[in-house]
Design an enzyme around this catalytic site. Structure first.
Site, mmCIF file in Angstrom:
data_model
loop_
_atom_site.group_PDB
_atom_site.id
_atom_site.type_symbol
_atom_site.label_atom_id
_atom_site.label_comp_id
_atom_site.label_asym_id
_atom_site.label_seq_id
_atom_site.Cartn_x
_atom_site.Cartn_y
_atom_site.Cartn_z
ATOM 1 N N SER A 67 29.802 50.727 38.013
ATOM 2 C CA SER A 67 28.723 49.900 37.870
ATOM 3 C C SER A 67 29.035 48.506 38.587
ATOM 4 C CB SER A 67 28.629 49.785 36.417
ATOM 5 O OG SER A 67 29.791 49.376 35.740
ATOM 6 N N TYR A 102 42.106 51.565 22.253
ATOM 7 C CA TYR A 102 41.264 52.732 22.587
ATOM 8 C C TYR A 102 42.152 54.091 22.810
ATOM 9 C CZ TYR A 102 37.555 55.257 25.165
ATOM 10 O OH TYR A 102 36.872 56.359 25.812
#
Ligand code: UDP
Length: 306
Positions: free
Chosen positions: A183, A139
């Protein structure tokens, strides 16, 4: 918009359509979801095509927001080679499209280009400290290479580019199982389950509420042609993961306790954006503090869990 069915992408679709733009989304639904845009599906100003940007595409548009790429470590590490392909092959395809169309193109880059930073807070001039062979590299280095491609296309082909470095962002439409800290903590708190703190929880992050971030992206796209970025977009409020856990527990009136787990490899110790450039060049700064953003996000997760 690439990645238009993702967390940020779908909010950006809403924002642009509210502004009377026609939005054409591309998404392969790897980490995005049709659910995020289902309220837009009958809208004549909205169209979505299931497409993987690692393959070329020919469409007609005059501005491109390039957001496609899974952003959660759980997702981007599940198929790291694909993550690199999305950022490199995908970005070449999108820049090729922008070149053909002479379209303005905005890259959703990331604070991850700074890696585990030695400079704090991070200004855009900092080159970063990324482990090129670690589990986050697919990433981090993928996004760094995408920035390289943007600037090379600009220098070599005169493309009208804009590069945003996006810091941690949260809000409704995050996936409950995406493994991100916000989350995870909210879902765990709502279920009265232990809050999973990685490491000792002293590492810091800066969390921007999604509506603030979207305004920053739109403002960046509208800057004069000679402003290319990169520009940091994020909320400079900085919190340890323990502080975040405590806020979430309080705001959800949860009975959860804290449970400690090993720190993932290469997990950055601290992160906070220097947003001087965004304030000066975009006239932008975040307006929603972490606690207010959490108050707006918790009901979304309550609904999802029901
Ligand atoms: N984290 C945590 N518990 C979790 C999920 C994440 O303590 O259940 C930590 C993680 O190790 C990192 C921070 O929270 O230090 C932010 O993680 P996230 O994956 O949300 O974003 P990123 O590391 O990409 O900034």
């Amino acid at each position: 918009m690439t990645g238009g069915a993702g967390f940020l992408g779908s909010h950006l679709c809403d924002r642009l359509i509210a502004d009377d733009s026609f939005v054409l989304c591309l998404d392969n639904y790897f980490s995005g979801s049709k659910n995020n845009v289902k309220h837009l599906l009958g809208n004549p100003n909205f169209q979505i095509i299931e497409h993987d940007i690692t393959l070329p595409i020919h469409v007609e548009v005059d501005e491109i927001y390039h957001l496609a790429c899974p952003a959660s470590p759980v997702h981007y590490q599940s198929d790291p080679v694909r993550t690199v392909k999305t950022n490199v092959h995908g970005t070449i395809n999108i820049l090729g499209l922008a070149k053909r169309l002479k379209a303005r193109v905005l890259q959703a880059s990331t604070s991850e280009v700074y890696g585990d930073p030695e400079i704090h807070p991070q200004p855009e001039s900092y080159f970063g400290r990324v482990n090129p062979i670690g589990p986050r590299a697919c990433y981090d280095e993928g996004k760094r290479c995408a920035e390289t491609l943007f600037f090379d296309y600009q220098r070599q082909h005169g493309l009208a580019i804009k590069v945003a470095r996006i810091f941690n962002t949260f809000g409704p439409r995050m996936q409950p199982d995406d493994g991100r800290v916000v989350s995870n903590f909210i879902v765990q708190a709502l279920k009265n389950r232990p809050i999973t703190i990685y490491g000792d929880g002293s590492q810091t992050r800066s969390f921007c509420y999604v509506s603030d971030l979207i305004e920053g992206l739109v403002a960046l796209m509208q800057t004069p042609a000679d402003f290319l970025g990169p520009v940091n977009l994020g909320n400079p409020g900085e919190f340890t993961m323990r502080e975040l856990a405590e806020q979430v527990i309080t705001l959800t009136a949860s009975k959860s306790t804290l449970s400690y787990h090993p720190l993932p490899e290469d997990d950055p110790v601290q992160r906070r954006p220097d947003i001087s450039l965004a304030m000066q060049a975009l006239g932008w700064k975040p307006t929603i503090p972490l606690s207010d953003g959490l108050i707006q996000t918790i009901p979304y997760f309550q609904k999802v869990l029901r």
